[in-house]
Design a protein around this motif. Structure first.
Motif, PDB file in Angstrom:
ATOM      1  N   UNK A 232       0.910  -1.293   0.073  1.00  0.00           N
ATOM      2  CA  UNK A 232      -0.048   0.037  -0.128  1.00  0.00           C
ATOM      3  C   UNK A 232       0.935   1.271   0.094  1.00  0.00           C
ATOM      4  N   UNK A 233       1.917   1.244   0.625  1.00  0.00           N
ATOM      5  CA  UNK A 233       2.887   2.413   0.616  1.00  0.00           C
ATOM      6  C   UNK A 233       3.272   2.939  -0.703  1.00  0.00           C
ATOM      7  N   UNK A 234       3.736   1.628  -1.502  1.00  0.00           N
ATOM      8  CA  UNK A 234       4.180   2.070  -2.823  1.00  0.00           C
ATOM      9  C   UNK A 234       2.886   2.808  -3.812  1.00  0.00           C
ATOM     10  N   UNK A 235       1.864   2.483  -3.319  1.00  0.00           N
ATOM     11  CA  UNK A 235       0.690   3.145  -4.238  1.00  0.00           C
ATOM     12  C   UNK A 235       0.359   4.427  -3.627  1.00  0.00           C
ATOM     13  N   UNK A 236       0.691   4.653  -2.400  1.00  0.00           N
ATOM     14  CA  UNK A 236       0.460   5.998  -1.716  1.00  0.00           C
ATOM     15  C   UNK A 236       1.696   6.929  -2.354  1.00  0.00           C
ATOM     16  N   UNK A 237       3.065   6.451  -2.441  1.00  0.00           N
ATOM     17  CA  UNK A 237       4.044   7.089  -3.104  1.00  0.00           C
ATOM     18  C   UNK A 237       3.583   7.525  -4.588  1.00  0.00           C
ATOM     19  N   UNK A 238       3.090   6.663  -5.156  1.00  0.00           N
ATOM     20  CA  UNK A 238       2.545   6.877  -6.483  1.00  0.00           C
ATOM     21  C   UNK A 238       1.728   8.122  -6.733  1.00  0.00           C
ATOM     22  N   UNK A 239       0.862   8.028  -5.794  1.00  0.00           N
ATOM     23  CA  UNK A 239      -0.202   9.193  -5.706  1.00  0.00           C
ATOM     24  C   UNK A 239       0.447  10.550  -5.393  1.00  0.00           C
ATOM     25  N   UNK A 240       1.327  10.210  -4.455  1.00  0.00           N
ATOM     26  CA  UNK A 240       1.877  11.534  -3.853  1.00  0.00           C
ATOM     27  C   UNK A 240       2.728  12.087  -5.002  1.00  0.00           C
ATOM     28  N   UNK A 241       3.622  11.282  -5.547  1.00  0.00           N
ATOM     29  CA  UNK A 241       4.306  11.937  -6.577  1.00  0.00           C
ATOM     30  C   UNK A 241       3.532  12.539  -7.607  1.00  0.00           C
ATOM     31  N   UNK A 242       2.527  11.947  -8.207  1.00  0.00           N
ATOM     32  CA  UNK A 242       1.774  12.523  -9.286  1.00  0.00           C
ATOM     33  C   UNK A 242       1.014  13.858  -8.808  1.00  0.00           C
ATOM     34  N   UNK A 243       0.716  13.813  -7.420  1.00  0.00           N
ATOM     35  CA  UNK A 243       0.042  15.054  -6.931  1.00  0.00           C
ATOM     36  C   UNK A 243       1.044  16.361  -7.081  1.00  0.00           C
ATOM     37  N   UNK A 244       2.121  16.082  -6.264  1.00  0.00           N
ATOM     38  CA  UNK A 244       3.037  17.080  -6.190  1.00  0.00           C
ATOM     39  C   UNK A 244       3.718  17.461  -7.374  1.00  0.00           C
ATOM     40  N   UNK A 245       3.912  16.554  -8.570  1.00  0.00           N
ATOM     41  CA  UNK A 245       4.543  16.878  -9.582  1.00  0.00           C
ATOM     42  C   UNK A 245       3.830  17.967 -10.659  1.00  0.00           C
ATOM     43  N   UNK A 246       2.571  17.763 -10.497  1.00  0.00           N
ATOM     44  CA  UNK A 246       1.752  18.533 -11.275  1.00  0.00           C
ATOM     45  C   UNK A 246       1.197  19.861 -11.050  1.00  0.00           C
ATOM     46  N   UNK A 247       1.757  20.298  -9.896  1.00  0.00           N
ATOM     47  CA  UNK A 247       1.358  21.652  -9.445  1.00  0.00           C
ATOM     48  C   UNK A 247       0.151  22.001  -9.139  1.00  0.00           C
ATOM     49  N   UNK A 248      -0.856  20.744  -8.733  1.00  0.00           N
ATOM     50  CA  UNK A 248      -2.194  21.053  -8.665  1.00  0.00           C
ATOM     51  C   UNK A 248      -2.624  21.018  -7.094  1.00  0.00           C
ATOM     52  N   UNK A 249      -3.704  21.573  -6.856  1.00  0.00           N
ATOM     53  CA  UNK A 249      -4.070  21.722  -5.425  1.00  0.00           C
ATOM     54  C   UNK A 249      -3.807  22.991  -4.395  1.00  0.00           C
ATOM     55  N   UNK A 250      -3.166  23.841  -5.123  1.00  0.00           N
ATOM     56  CA  UNK A 250      -2.705  24.740  -4.413  1.00  0.00           C
ATOM     57  C   UNK A 250      -2.793  26.432  -5.322  1.00  0.00           C
ATOM     58  N   UNK A 251      -3.447  26.210  -6.068  1.00  0.00           N
ATOM     59  CA  UNK A 251      -3.815  27.621  -6.519  1.00  0.00           C
ATOM     60  C   UNK A 251      -3.260  27.901  -8.128  1.00  0.00           C
ATOM     61  N   UNK A 252      -2.339  27.373  -8.535  1.00  0.00           N
ATOM     62  CA  UNK A 252      -1.415  27.529  -9.493  1.00  0.00           C
ATOM     63  C   UNK A 252      -2.371  27.544 -10.831  1.00  0.00           C
ATOM     64  N   UNK A 253      -2.769  26.111 -10.943  1.00  0.00           N
ATOM     65  CA  UNK A 253      -3.559  26.054 -12.173  1.00  0.00           C
ATOM     66  C   UNK A 253      -5.109  26.752 -12.094  1.00  0.00           C
ATOM     67  N   UNK A 254      -5.422  26.910 -11.300  1.00  0.00           N
ATOM     68  CA  UNK A 254      -6.805  27.739 -10.965  1.00  0.00           C
ATOM     69  C   UNK A 254      -6.320  29.163 -11.540  1.00  0.00           C
ATOM     70  N   UNK A 255      -5.201  29.692 -11.044  1.00  0.00           N
ATOM     71  CA  UNK A 255      -5.123  31.163 -11.370  1.00  0.00           C
ATOM     72  C   UNK A 255      -4.604  31.248 -12.880  1.00  0.00           C
ATOM     73  N   UNK A 256      -3.738  30.142 -13.459  1.00  0.00           N
ATOM     74  CA  UNK A 256      -3.599  30.097 -14.800  1.00  0.00           C
ATOM     75  C   UNK A 256      -4.659  30.011 -15.817  1.00  0.00           C
ATOM     76  N   UNK A 257      -5.680  29.291 -15.508  1.00  0.00           N
ATOM     77  CA  UNK A 257      -6.900  28.786 -16.235  1.00  0.00           C
ATOM     78  C   UNK A 257      -7.743  30.115 -16.095  1.00  0.00           C
ATOM     79  N   UNK A 258      -7.621  30.859 -15.338  1.00  0.00           N
ATOM     80  CA  UNK A 258      -8.431  32.208 -15.185  1.00  0.00           C
ATOM     81  C   UNK A 258      -7.956  33.124 -16.368  1.00  0.00           C
ATOM     82  N   UNK A 259      -6.889  32.909 -16.843  1.00  0.00           N
ATOM     83  CA  UNK A 259      -6.496  33.634 -17.877  1.00  0.00           C
ATOM     84  C   UNK A 259      -6.475  33.400 -19.269  1.00  0.00           C
TER      85      UNK A 259
END
Length: 523
Positions: A232-259
């Protein structure tokens, strides 16, 4: 002439990208950052090698791209920085936006320092200034790191000139880019920086593959450990890596999409950005482990003995590789130059969240907003990270802002948007209006069911671990001040700002999300 047309002139038209290509390049410039180069290769190696690519791909399809499209939808539909977009989504949701802004502010404070270090190491590579002891040079001669502070006995803010002045230069460069606007500054930074970054890294990877021992490194990286798929740890690491690497969840893509312009293919752009980001991560892994294979052979040791991530890989392992490799100066300039460019494009996007939010809330001009918001981040960065205890502060703030702050913001977003505000249908319709890829029940399932579970697990695991074990062996007061204290401050400020009224000249009152670039109503 209709009443709606008569009313149009009183509204300001929101800044926008010149076209879809500009948006994609800027979004990719944000997503492709330091984590792609120094985190993904080691995470892959530690979690099953080639077998890890299976949960990684599944995580990309079931979490990464869905939440990327969710961010796009919020920004694209409600036409604002995170606080404004969430306020328009629901009157009580503004606080989520300010939480994301606060996390971006924390990250910007320390992220700039790593860019400054990489820029200096690009120069150091010309004569291998680190000598025979890369670790001793980095922590001692260059950073003048306070060992006492590292152990928790104290924090010193004594300015280190060779660290602080390059850091100031990074801030000047970034603030100028932000002050010149979306099209001139932000877009140009990515349209120049991203292609050069990719070219440099392709050359570096090609060179690394010619080194003796490269095959050994690649075998260590990609030889699959199929038993890892049952962890299960390996799967959590996979989701964590995808999540952090895409710059999602902390406003960047919301801001850019508004333009984005009103009739934009947001879903198609999201797929391009998601898969391009993962492709670069794979390229980085090949280059890094080919080089580590060479180092292992040169030192007559196993690849696992020289494999590392983060600061250890960038400023200790790679300088050692550079010293051993033919054409060492070229390798150093390519590697650290690529790190510098990747960091700069990402930092521009991180700080744009803060600047755009201040600009939207106050109605101030972009230069004034950059001076106030960006200037505050720059001063804190130089004071806290430009001193002899900078690594300690950087390490703690990074661990808490990334692993807890970002995940907490994203968890609250998917939970509230799906189950409290029930806006998924509205957001899906916005994406589908002009998107080449249509979202529907499967996307809603990933957003409403899969993501809350995955993000909830990530959040609880990290909080429990830090409560039980502390962090990094640092003294409790250091972790409490720069870790838990920083997060608490962000939460308090987010709540306070959400209660501050929007000024009459702010974007809330002066920009209409239902008008296009020509001022015509779109709904």
């Amino acid at each position: 002439m209709s009443a709606s047309t008569d009313a149009a002139p009183k509204f300001r038209i929101r800044e926008s990208f010149s076209g879809r290509t500009a948006f994609i390049l800027v979004a990719m410039g944000s997503a492709v950052g330091l984590g792609n180069i120094w985190r993904f290769p080691y995470i892959t190696y530690e979690n099953g090698g080639g077998a890890f690519l299976i949960p990684y791909l599944i995580a990309l399809l079931t979490a990464g791209i869905p939440i990327l499209l969710l961010d796009y939808a919020i920004g694209y539909k409600f036409r604002g920085s995170p606080p404004l977009a969430f306020k328009r989504l629901h009157p009580s949701a503004e606080v989520i936006g300010w939480l994301q802004v606060g996390i971006c502010f924390l990250i910007a404070v320390y992220y700039a320092a790593i860019i400054a270090w990489a820029a200096m190491y690009t120069w150091f590579s010309l004569n291998q200034a680190w000598g025979d002891d890369a670790a001793g040079f980095f922590f001692g001669e260059y950073l003048q790191y306070d060992e006492g502070g590292a152990g928790g006995t104290g924090i010193s803010l004594d300015f280190v000139a060779q660290v602080g002045w390059p850091l100031i230069a990074v801030w000047v460069l970034v603030l100028v880019a932000l002050a010149t606007g979306v099209r001139k500054g932000i877009t140009m930074a990515s349209m120049i920086g991203l292609p050069v970054l990719v070219l440099m890294f392709v050359v570096l990877v090609g060179y690394s593959l010619t080194l003796e021992g490269a095959a050994t490194g690649l075998n260590a990286l990609f030889t699959p450990d199929w038993s890892a798929l049952t962890s299960g740890t390996v799967w959590i690491q996979a989701y964590g890596q995808i999540f952090f690497s895409l710059s999602v969840g902390f406003g960047i893509m919301i801001t850019y999409a508004s333009y984005l312009k009103r009739k934009s293919n947001a879903t198609g752009s999201g797929l391009v950005v998601g898969f391009a980001n993962s492709s670069f991560e794979l390229l980085a892994a090949i280059g890094v482990f080919a080089a580590l294979g060479f180092l292992a052979l040169a030192q007559s040791t196993a690849v696992g003995e020289v494999a590392d991530s983060g600061l250890g890989l960038a400023f200790i392992a790679f300088p050692t590789i550079i010293s051993e490799a033919p054409a060492s100066a070229l390798v150093g300039v390519l590697f650290f130059g690529a790190l510098t460019l990747a960091g700069l494009t990402s930092l521009v996007s991180i700080l744009e969240v803060v600047v755009s939010s201040v600009k939207d809330k106050t109605g101030w001009s972009r230069p004034v907003s950059v001076a106030v918001a960006g200037g505050a981040a720059a001063v804190l960065s130089v004071v806290l990270i430009g001193g002899v205890s900078g690594v300690t502060i950087l390490d703690v703030v990074d661990a808490f802002s990334n692993n807890i702050g970002i995940v907490m913001g994203a968890f609250l977003t998917v939970l509230l948007v799906t189950w409290v505000y029930r806006k998924l249908d509205t957001l899906a319709n916005a994406l589908n209006a002009f998107g080449s890829f249509k979202v529907g029940p499967i996307w809603k399932f990933f957003i409403g069911i899969v993501l809350p579970v995955v993000l909830g697990i990530l959040l609880v695991m990290d909080i429990v671990d830090k409560v039980r074990e502390g962090y990094g062996g640092f003294d409790t007061w250091v972790v409490t001040t720069f870790g838990w204290g920083a997060l608490a401050a962000v939460l308090v400020v987010a709540v306070v700002l959400s209660f501050v009224p929007w000024r009459s000249g702010s974007a809330m009152h002066m920009e209409d999300p239902d008008r296009d670039e020509a001022g015509k109503e779109t709904v």
